[in-house]
Design an enzyme around this catalytic site. Structure first.
Site, PDB file in Angstrom:
ATOM      1  N   GLN A   1      59.363  16.727  -4.598  1.00  0.00           N
ATOM      2  CA  GLN A   1      58.092  16.214  -4.075  1.00  0.00           C
ATOM      3  C   GLN A   1      57.115  15.849  -5.171  1.00  0.00           C
ATOM      4  O   GLN A   1      56.334  14.918  -5.033  1.00  0.00           O
ATOM      5  CB  GLN A   1      57.454  17.273  -3.178  1.00  0.00           C
ATOM      6  CG  GLN A   1      58.171  17.373  -1.852  1.00  0.00           C
ATOM      7  CD  GLN A   1      57.408  18.244  -0.905  1.00  0.00           C
ATOM      8  OE1 GLN A   1      56.799  19.221  -1.315  1.00  0.00           O
ATOM      9  NE2 GLN A   1      57.447  17.880   0.371  1.00  0.00           N
TER      10      GLN A   1
ATOM     11  N   HIS B   1      46.273  23.707   4.258  1.00  0.00           N
ATOM     12  CA  HIS B   1      47.109  22.952   3.332  1.00  0.00           C
ATOM     13  C   HIS B   1      46.781  21.466   3.399  1.00  0.00           C
ATOM     14  O   HIS B   1      46.617  20.796   2.385  1.00  0.00           O
ATOM     15  CB  HIS B   1      48.594  23.121   3.738  1.00  0.00           C
ATOM     16  CG  HIS B   1      49.391  23.907   2.758  1.00  0.00           C
ATOM     17  ND1 HIS B   1      49.902  25.132   3.043  1.00  0.00           N
ATOM     18  CD2 HIS B   1      49.771  23.633   1.496  1.00  0.00           C
ATOM     19  CE1 HIS B   1      50.565  25.603   1.995  1.00  0.00           C
ATOM     20  NE2 HIS B   1      50.502  24.704   1.037  1.00  0.00           N
TER      21      HIS B   1
ATOM     22  N   GLU C   1      43.527  26.417   0.145  1.00  0.00           N
ATOM     23  CA  GLU C   1      44.362  27.603   0.201  1.00  0.00           C
ATOM     24  C   GLU C   1      44.666  28.160  -1.189  1.00  0.00           C
ATOM     25  O   GLU C   1      45.240  29.233  -1.320  1.00  0.00           O
ATOM     26  CB  GLU C   1      45.622  27.334   1.021  1.00  0.00           C
ATOM     27  CG  GLU C   1      46.320  26.018   0.701  1.00  0.00           C
ATOM     28  CD  GLU C   1      47.306  26.177  -0.433  1.00  0.00           C
ATOM     29  OE1 GLU C   1      48.020  27.182  -0.428  1.00  0.00           O
ATOM     30  OE2 GLU C   1      47.347  25.295  -1.302  1.00  0.00           O
TER      31      GLU C   1
ATOM     32  N   HIS D   1      53.899  20.555   8.756  1.00  0.00           N
ATOM     33  CA  HIS D   1      54.428  20.350   7.396  1.00  0.00           C
ATOM     34  C   HIS D   1      54.564  18.868   7.087  1.00  0.00           C
ATOM     35  O   HIS D   1      54.196  18.413   5.996  1.00  0.00           O
ATOM     36  CB  HIS D   1      55.786  21.038   7.241  1.00  0.00           C
ATOM     37  CG  HIS D   1      55.681  22.530   7.282  1.00  0.00           C
ATOM     38  ND1 HIS D   1      54.820  23.219   6.469  1.00  0.00           N
ATOM     39  CD2 HIS D   1      56.306  23.447   8.048  1.00  0.00           C
ATOM     40  CE1 HIS D   1      54.926  24.523   6.730  1.00  0.00           C
ATOM     41  NE2 HIS D   1      55.827  24.674   7.701  1.00  0.00           N
ATOM     42  N   LEU D   2      55.082  18.129   8.075  1.00  0.00           N
ATOM     43  CA  LEU D   2      55.271  16.697   7.844  1.00  0.00           C
ATOM     44  C   LEU D   2      53.914  16.013   7.652  1.00  0.00           C
ATOM     45  O   LEU D   2      53.777  15.117   6.811  1.00  0.00           O
ATOM     46  CB  LEU D   2      56.045  16.082   9.029  1.00  0.00           C
ATOM     47  CG  LEU D   2      56.617  14.693   8.803  1.00  0.00           C
ATOM     48  CD1 LEU D   2      57.513  14.665   7.566  1.00  0.00           C
ATOM     49  CD2 LEU D   2      57.421  14.240  10.031  1.00  0.00           C
ATOM     50  N   ALA D   3      52.915  16.464   8.423  1.00  0.00           N
ATOM     51  CA  ALA D   3      51.564  15.905   8.273  1.00  0.00           C
ATOM     52  C   ALA D   3      51.115  16.052   6.824  1.00  0.00           C
ATOM     53  O   ALA D   3      50.598  15.120   6.194  1.00  0.00           O
ATOM     54  CB  ALA D   3      50.598  16.622   9.199  1.00  0.00           C
ATOM     55  N   ASP D   4      51.347  17.233   6.320  1.00  0.00           N
ATOM     56  CA  ASP D   4      51.019  17.567   4.950  1.00  0.00           C
ATOM     57  C   ASP D   4      51.681  16.616   3.947  1.00  0.00           C
ATOM     58  O   ASP D   4      51.040  16.090   3.026  1.00  0.00           O
ATOM     59  CB  ASP D   4      51.585  18.970   4.746  1.00  0.00           C
ATOM     60  CG  ASP D   4      50.698  19.824   3.933  1.00  0.00           C
ATOM     61  OD1 ASP D   4      49.518  19.484   3.830  1.00  0.00           O
ATOM     62  OD2 ASP D   4      51.215  20.822   3.404  1.00  0.00           O
TER      63      ASP D   4
END
Lengths: 531, 340
Positions: free
Chosen positions: B100, B304, B10, B279-282
């Site tokens: 993060q 992503h 991305e 998002h959490l997977a990311d």
């Protein structure tokens, strides 16, 4: 390494003000300036009016929050009247005069969005004149309420292609305008016109045009006036006077005007040229012909914009631009006491010397076309010159031995005559040949050397001297031969009239016999190989 | 030296942040070129520069190209140190993106850390404090991370002015395999508002509550004291394996109901594809890779996530396997790379 950005800006007493969380919903220029996501202010020099310290305190706190990297320095700037141009400019100029800039290490900017329009103008002037070596920043509202939009304005106009092109185009138009649209080729003349264009639009000082009679001084003066008028640099009229045409009281009265009864014949009041030229342009040709008294009055009129009309005891005002013309050596005239030194000093700041037509023969062709078109215009009918005729005229006109002693006056007159004589508005070789002969006889005594040179060439240096009557005729015949490809063609041109009356049938033979009388032939006079 | 093409996937800031985090943990220097090459305004913006500076502090790194607008960066960490510091982010950049970036390295540092980060705590296009606090951090705590994150002061974009406090102690991450269990436990909806018309938060929670059938007692709207206007609404949902969190942000000129619908839509998507949301997977991929193994089931991978896998494989000797699972979902497994 990116150079630190230092921004000078005024606190926006209204736009920057705000209390409570809601202040973040409204664009505030100084805060937005420092909130850019991709550009960062390293040091903010904030100019704060004395009564707005509390507004400043909030703005500074918010700047530090949104831009922790920014160092803020506050300066008190007291503007008595923020709408008074003189005091605002003075205060800002004084403030910046006390600042040290480090262009080697930092990039300096001035944020012009805050403050009155008067201070915006002042900041622009300070940056534009490089008193403040800064680029300008303009900010405004944008999609993000806090950041708004930010634009850096670089005043180096040469960086803006489109603006530069625009100016270049305007300059080309202006110089072309001064040249009446004639595409002259002479580099020196073109450079001169370009310089005159520069000076005319930038300086209100007098301009002195020097050059021989007929070099185009008065025409150029008219065009300069037209250019100034088009650019709205003058509002008044164009008035012109050839000083050689007036003498004594006449000159004074023509220039400065007179009151009724000022002298015998002054039956009514007269304004005079200088008064008529108020707010406009006054062109005085042959300025050297002006008497010393009138010169003194003119000088005063130039310096103080006032003078005394003849017979009047009340001065009148007039502010005009002077274009002076002369074909004399004014310095020599001044040295000889015939021209006032002080007047010369006042008018010779911008002196331009127009070349004689003979010194720019490459410009004869475009000027010929222009004169033909102008004549047609004035005559109100179509006038053209056929290809052969034009070529033949130019062959003569561009010949180094053609003197053009009265320059454009001669060229213009030649075209007028040819155009008038031409049947059906078509100038042919016949009119050209006649005109060439006419010009030669006009110049006559003025150009003996040219004739002598031609004759010496063909007859050799030790030849028998000729009567002037014969010399002119022979020289003309030689030139005509040179202008034609063959003996027959030259013969037809020389005996065109009798040919038309059919009294002559073999013009070539007639010409051969004429030349033979001087021991010459077509090949000898033209220098072309015998066939 | 590892070279990363910033336009991969991305082509935004995530590939830079993941690379910084991995470089700090592994000690491997890297070069990233064409930073954010996929964006309209490419190069480093202030918020990315803040991440670079924070990472440079953690890794005592030697950095080249760390300036605004820079399209290439060389990053050479020399240590992995913890300690105390305060990081200030300009232009109300997201504190949580900095968290993060530096958190993995702080878990592998030689001493406990206490880092204060000032900027935005609730920014669009970034995880909110609540997402980190309720969805992400519990999972990595379960993997062995000794970490707390405290919201000292909320700060909404674009005013910023918020602060979070991140405390971490040296830890050892262990692999984690999340069961494919989607039985729903408690679901709540919360909204916070600051200086916006009184009923915005209520309209949001009410809309979500009605759409998702959440009991009234699991609904709450609070007014918070932030230095600027702002509004955030989120749904938290418990399942046997984890808690998920879906966040929406109010914005000027945007109706409260539209914000609420976006959150409810995300929740319903997750009900189809759970138990791990996109998002959490990311976010989970990096800790699992550091732990050396793990697995979870999620919906179709976002670009992503794919970019993240690709970046992680550049720095760590691991391989991701993405296998199709029931209902159009994907089972993501990470394990040691088999030497070729």
């Amino acid at each position: 390494m990116a150079r630190p950005a230092v921004v000078y800006g005024q606190l926006g007493t209204t736009l920057d003000a705000g209390r409570g969380p809601k202040r973040w919903e409204r664009w505030r220029p100084t805060v937005g300036l420092c909130a850019q996501p991709d550009w960062q202010v390293h040091r903010l020099e904030l100019l704060v009016p004395p009564r707005y310290r509390d507004v400043a305190a909030q703005v500074v706190a918010d700047v530090q929050q949104i831009s922790p990297e920014t160092v803020v320095r506050q300066h008190t700037l007291d503007l008595d009247d923020p709408w008074d141009f003189e005091s605002v400019y003075g205060a800002l100029a004084d403030f910046f005069a006390g600042c040290t800039f480090d262009p080697e290490r930092e990039d300096t900017y001035v944020h012009i969005t805050t403050g009155t329009h008067v201070s915006q103008i002042s900041l622009f002037l300070l940056a534009e004149s490089r008193r403040v070596p800064a680029r300008l920043i303009q900010t405004g509202t944008g999609p993000d309420p806090v950041r708004g939009l930010l634009r850096i304005i670089d005043l180096d106009l040469s960086r803006y292609d489109r603006i530069a092109k625009h100016f270049a185009h305007e300059r080309v138009l202006a110089t072309s305008f001064l040249k009446d649209g004639i595409a002259t080729r002479n580099a020196a003349f073109n450079a001169l016109i370009e310089r005159i264009e520069h000076v005319a639009v930038r300086s209100p000082d007098p301009v002195l045009l020097l050059g021989p009679t007929g070099a185009g001084k008065s025409r150029l003066a008219e065009r300069m006036y037209a250019l100034l008028r088009a650019r709205r640099l003058v509002e008044g009229a164009f008035v012109a006077l050839n000083c050689a045409t007036v003498r004594g009281d006449g000159a004074s009265s023509a220039l400065f005007g007179h009151v009724k009864g000022a002298f015998t014949g002054a039956v009514s009041e007269r304004a005079g040229l200088l008064r008529s030229g108020h707010g406009g342009v006054v062109f005085l040709d042959e300025l050297d012909a002006l008497g010393l008294d009138e010169q003194a009055m003119l000088l005063r009129a130039l310096e103080e914009h006032r003078f005394l009309p003849v017979g009047s005891d009340r001065e009148v005002d007039s502010k005009f631009r002077l274009i002076a013309g002369s074909n004399a050596d004014l310095a020599a005239e001044a040295a000889a006491g015939r021209f006032r030194e002080d007047l010369l000093a006042r008018i010779d700041t911008w002196t331009f010397r127009l070349p004689a037509l003979a010194d720019r023969r490459e410009d004869i062709a475009p000027n010929l076309d222009f004169e033909v078109a102008r004549f047609a215009d004035a005559a109100g009918r179509r006038v053209t010159m056929n290809h052969e005729a034009r070529a033949r005229f130019l062959l003569f006109a561009e010949d180094p031995s053609t003197p053009w002693s009265r320059n454009f006056r001669d060229l213009g007159a030649a075209v007028r005559r040819m155009g008038t004589l031409a049947d059906g508005g078509r100038i042919t070789t016949r009119e050209v040949d006649e005109e060439v002969a006419r010009l030669r006889s006009h110049w006559g005594a003025g150009a003996p050397d040219a004739d002598a040179a031609v004759l010496a060439e063909v007859r050799g240096p030790g030849a028998e001297p000729l009567d002037p009557f014969e010399a002119v005729q022979l020289a003309y015949v030689v030139r005509t031969c040179r202008a034609h490809p063959t003996l027959a063609a030259a013969g037809r041109a020389l005996f065109a009239v009798s040919r038309a009356r059919r009294t002559s049938t073999n013009d070539g033979d007639r010409l051969r016999k004429y030349l033979a009388g001087y021991g010459l032939d077509f090949a000898a006079v033209t220098g072309r190989p015998r066939v | 030296m590892i070279t990363i093409d910033g336009t991969t996937g991305e082509g935004g800031g995530q590939v830079l942040r993941t690379s910084l985090a991995l470089s700090l943990v592994t000690g491997s220097p890297f070069t990233i070129e064409r930073i954010r090459g996929g964006r309209a305004k490419p190069g480093l913006m202030r918020q990315h520069l803040a991440c670079v500076r924070a990472a440079a502090w953690v890794g005592a790194a030697v950095v080249e190209g760390d300036e605004l607008g820079s399209s290439a960066l060389v990053f050479r960490p020399t240590a992995s140190r913890g300690g105390e510091t305060t990081i200030r982010i300009g232009s109300a950049g997201s504190c949580n993106l900095v968290v993060q970036t530096v958190l993995p390295a702080l878990l592998y540092a030689d001493q406990p850390s206490d880092v204060r980060i000032e900027g935005g705590t609730h920014n669009p296009l970034a995880p909110s404090f609540e997402y980190l606090d309720q969805a992400f951090l519990p999972l990595i705590r379960r993997m062995g991370a000794d970490v707390t994150l405290e919201l000292v002061r909320p700060g909404f974009a674009p005013a910023g002015g918020g602060e979070v406090r991140l405390r971490a102690r040296p830890s050892r991450l262990t692999p984690l395999s999340l069961p494919d269990a989607t039985e729903l436990g408690d679901v709540r909806v919360d909204a916070i508002v600051s200086s916006v018309p009184g009923n915005v938060g209520f309209r949001e929670t009410e809309r979500i509550r009605r759409r998702l059938g959440i009991p009234v007692e699991h609904t709450r709207t609070r007014t918070v004291a932030a230095d600027g206007p702002g509004n955030c609404v989120w749904v938290t949902a418990r399942t046997p394996a984890l808690t998920e969190c879906f966040v929406g942000y109010g914005d000027r000129g945007r109706r409260a109901e539209a914000v609420a619908d976006e959150v409810a839509d995300a929740y319903e998507q997750w009900r189809r594809f759970g138990p791990v949301g996109p998002h959490l997977a990311d976010q989970l991929m990096l800790p699992l890779a550091l732990a050396g193994g793990g697995a979870f089931t999620t919906g179709p991978l976002t670009m992503h996530s794919e970019t993240n896998q690709w970046t992680i494989e550049r720095f760590l000797p691991v391989r991701f396997a993405n296998e199709p699972a029931a209902g159009g979902r994907v089972k993501v497994t990470v394990g040691p790379a088999i030497p070729e």
